[in-house]
Design an enzyme around this catalytic site. Sequence first.
Site, mmCIF file in Angstrom:
data_model
loop_
_atom_site.group_PDB
_atom_site.id
_atom_site.type_symbol
_atom_site.label_atom_id
_atom_site.label_comp_id
_atom_site.label_asym_id
_atom_site.label_seq_id
_atom_site.Cartn_x
_atom_site.Cartn_y
_atom_site.Cartn_z
ATOM 1 N N SER A 112 49.544 44.073 -49.240
ATOM 2 C CA SER A 112 49.155 42.927 -50.296
ATOM 3 C C SER A 112 49.690 43.130 -52.335
ATOM 4 C CB SER A 112 47.655 42.829 -50.444
ATOM 5 O OG SER A 112 47.469 42.059 -52.176
ATOM 6 N N TYR A 139 44.217 30.184 -62.843
ATOM 7 C CA TYR A 139 46.046 30.389 -62.575
ATOM 8 C C TYR A 139 46.429 29.916 -63.715
ATOM 9 C CZ TYR A 139 49.775 28.233 -59.790
ATOM 10 O OH TYR A 139 51.051 28.244 -59.418
ATOM 11 N N ALA A 149 57.160 20.855 -51.943
ATOM 12 C CA ALA A 149 56.150 20.800 -51.141
ATOM 13 C C ALA A 149 56.063 21.722 -50.507
ATOM 14 C CB ALA A 149 57.235 20.216 -50.160
HETATM 15 P P1 NAI Z 1 53.537 29.059 -50.482
HETATM 16 O O1 NAI Z 1 51.048 29.545 -50.013
HETATM 17 O O2 NAI Z 1 53.742 28.725 -49.408
HETATM 18 O O3 NAI Z 1 54.141 30.714 -50.332
HETATM 19 C C1 NAI Z 1 53.124 31.535 -51.615
HETATM 20 C C2 NAI Z 1 52.825 33.162 -50.005
HETATM 21 O O4 NAI Z 1 52.393 34.109 -50.678
HETATM 22 C C3 NAI Z 1 52.053 32.434 -48.894
HETATM 23 O O5 NAI Z 1 52.883 32.848 -48.482
HETATM 24 C C4 NAI Z 1 50.977 34.092 -48.764
HETATM 25 O O6 NAI Z 1 50.670 34.379 -47.544
HETATM 26 C C5 NAI Z 1 51.378 34.789 -49.876
HETATM 27 N N1 NAI Z 1 50.746 35.835 -50.716
HETATM 28 C C6 NAI Z 1 49.677 35.524 -51.313
HETATM 29 N N2 NAI Z 1 48.680 36.377 -51.379
HETATM 30 C C7 NAI Z 1 49.637 37.124 -51.369
HETATM 31 C C8 NAI Z 1 49.762 38.793 -51.483
HETATM 32 N N3 NAI Z 1 47.883 39.628 -52.078
HETATM 33 N N4 NAI Z 1 50.326 40.061 -51.136
HETATM 34 C C9 NAI Z 1 51.149 38.977 -50.422
HETATM 35 N N5 NAI Z 1 51.735 38.286 -50.753
HETATM 36 C C10 NAI Z 1 50.769 36.832 -50.769
HETATM 37 O O7 NAI Z 1 53.075 29.013 -52.279
HETATM 38 P P2 NAI Z 1 54.692 27.778 -52.889
HETATM 39 O O8 NAI Z 1 54.617 26.969 -53.044
HETATM 40 O O9 NAI Z 1 55.588 28.688 -51.737
HETATM 41 O O10 NAI Z 1 54.135 29.118 -53.726
HETATM 42 C C11 NAI Z 1 55.096 30.288 -54.170
HETATM 43 C C12 NAI Z 1 54.646 30.600 -55.444
HETATM 44 O O11 NAI Z 1 55.552 29.017 -56.457
HETATM 45 C C13 NAI Z 1 53.659 30.856 -56.065
HETATM 46 O O12 NAI Z 1 53.700 31.543 -57.162
HETATM 47 C C14 NAI Z 1 53.145 29.830 -56.742
HETATM 48 O O13 NAI Z 1 51.881 29.494 -57.925
HETATM 49 C C15 NAI Z 1 53.842 29.142 -57.555
HETATM 50 N N6 NAI Z 1 54.508 27.639 -57.807
HETATM 51 C C16 NAI Z 1 54.487 26.858 -57.001
HETATM 52 C C17 NAI Z 1 54.726 25.477 -56.980
HETATM 53 C C18 NAI Z 1 54.791 24.473 -56.129
HETATM 54 O O14 NAI Z 1 54.766 22.931 -56.609
HETATM 55 N N7 NAI Z 1 54.976 24.820 -55.042
HETATM 56 C C19 NAI Z 1 54.764 25.165 -58.508
HETATM 57 C C20 NAI Z 1 53.749 26.533 -59.431
HETATM 58 C C21 NAI Z 1 54.359 27.294 -59.100
#
Ligand code: NAI
Length: 704
Positions: free
Chosen positions: A356, A448, A481
């Site tokens: 983590s 957030y 997405a």
């Molecule tokens: P997602 O949920 O598909 O991927 C995030 C990944 O981080 C997950 O696979 C999860 O298991 C992993 N994760 C969570 N906590 C963790 C930890 N403590 N240690 C290691 N891994 C951990 O989400 P997504 O959309 O790909 O998001 C990626 C980043 O982009 C995030 O920081 C999110 O806040 C940011 N973001 C995404 C947006 C979007 O439109 N998808 C918009 C703005 C920001």
Amino acid sequence: MALNMDAIGKPIGPMKRDYTWKDAVLYALGIGAGFPELDYCYEKNLKVIPSFSIAMIFDFLSQAAIASGVNLAGILHGEQELIFHNPIPPEGTLITTGKIVDYYDKGENKGALIVAESDTVHANGQKLFTNIITIFGRLDGGFGGKDRKKAPVEFPDREPDFVVEASPSPDQPLLYRLSGDIFHLHVDPEFAKMAGFDMPIMHGLCTHGFACRALVASLVPGRPERVRRFACRFSKPLYPGVPIKTLIWKTADDKAVWRTVNAENGQVAIDNGEFEYGDIPKDEIRFDGRVAVVTGAGAGLGRVYALELAKRGAKVVVNDLGGALDGAGGGSSSPADRVVEEIRAAGGEAVANYDSVATADGGEAIVKTAMDAFGTVDILINNAGILRDKSFVKMEPNNWQAVLDVHLKGAYNVTRPAFAVMKEKGYGRIIMTTSAAGLYGNFGQTNYSAAKMGLVGLMNTLKIEGKKYDIKVNTVAPIAASRLTEDVMPPDLFAKSKPEFVSPLVLYLCSDRCPVSGNIYNAGMGFFNRAAVVTGPGKVLAKEDQIPSPEAVMASLKEISTLSGGKVYRDLNAQVGDALMAFQSPAAAASDSDPPGFSSVAAVFEAMPDAFVPEAAAGVEVVFQYVISGDDGGEWNCTIKGGSCTVDAGGHNCPTCTLKMADGDFLKMMNGRLPPMQAYTSGKLKIEGDIMKSQLIEKLFKLN
Ligand code: NAI
């Protein structure tokens, strides 16, 4: 004498080497080419054998060994990797710059490994090849350093697809040494006896050249310019005159593994051979030899970053805890494992990590995974994320804290150990992931938004601390997405927002071509723009020592609030400086009519490609080198060729002219407040090289 730890990361070179077609032909003859491969031996339509590259950088190899302090009595050429960016022209000048990357300890009496890396650029500005050499220091083990675990190359369990036989002449080393490696071991019988051999031995790199010819002839016949990567480990010496066989297994459309054996006794002379080939795309951004850590790479955006980096040659640590959307639950190794499998299936290199990011130990362990598997970290993408949305009053401390722990503390936890590695080696690229929710606000996301804006603050200072070490830190605000957005995004937007539309920007910011640091970019659906903290010109309300009243603020709110003529400051000092200036010239500071202008030197170079006027560049081929002194300064070079313009950070090896200036004067000039001619005649602007060509700058760029 112990290994010199201070030498790690220190530049070696630039070293210049002129060569003509005769050098390329002499090398070809030295590695056994002749009439059957006339293309390598005749100046008419001469083609250069890719392994010639190594003969052109002997000086670098010996300088690296000397700088490392390795006991020269015990050195052997351990491993050799060459990555080709462009074909080697038959003549010209080569400029090589490199450094020692790291040392590894095999243990007392077992030796040490010294890994050095160099890039070689042709005087025409084209980057030709990267060399990664591993020197084995037999007498330097047991210094207390880390060991390197490297997976051996896997050979298919079948007969080789090609077997190329060759018979190096008993006099081969006498010819090969004329290409530069004149070490006595390969020519002097007395010296060879003292070193424990019956007679002078073959140069390992001469056999390496024979192998290169064999691979080109088998896999890219007549097209040596299609070789992309050529790597191997030296195993056993050979005596001149001993016949050899190069065994080649094709493992993919553009890949093969190989070894060269002594044809008399079957002993392996060169092992762990890898060979990659294909067309060299123009101006491709590559990550060969780079190691990237991507947190939260088991899904969504992180998965795509990891896949795309690996496709372009990076070795990737795929970190993912595998938890639920809100971070609850014990986690699972399968998301990270799946992505590692995807990367490997596509021919890339990756390892999984399930720690983590939310704890300091986790952060250390993630970086340790990279160090153990690949020996370094060049790129870190802080991407892991969770959501716990609630309106503010319902936002209990546990939901507040959990989100801050993953996003903000998580980035701190992983960046800190990674930054230490990058600082040591003098190179790094770090990405923070913010969000529009943090930059602009979004109902129900106080936790957030606070965490995401905290990351911007972290970047702002880290970019300053990293500047001296070529560590660039930038921030991306993605729209994509993923499971994080599937409940909140309208379905049509969700469908259009594949994470693949975000990754091009992130990959560019992670590359060695990235000139910017400290910038924030929005990225989604293929649309990209920059976001920034803009500071308005403001108004001085205090008169002498008199403290202004709240009513005076009310009366002047419009002037205090205006962003017209606003600036993006590079650091605190620049902003404080302007605040103090406002007292010296309150009228000017409060004026709405100030030209916005550039607020930093980096911003000028960032704007240059857009300000370029291609019509003014017909037939122009120049390289302008800028050396800007002062806290905001640095080096940038700008190449105009074929009607296009590229701006890169750093020094160019062969500039047409060099412009030197202090940062403040440079900004004044670029903001139109100091005429260039006045700058030059007053000595504020110094020009070296072709002064006439510098006069083209005004025509080539419309910056204000
Ligand atoms: P997602 O949920 O598909 O991927 C995030 C990944 O981080 C997950 O696979 C999860 O298991 C992993 N994760 C969570 N906590 C963790 C930890 N403590 N240690 C290691 N891994 C951990 O989400 P997504 O959309 O790909 O998001 C990626 C980043 O982009 C995030 O920081 C999110 O806040 C940011 N973001 C995404 C947006 C979007 O439109 N998808 C918009 C703005 C920001």
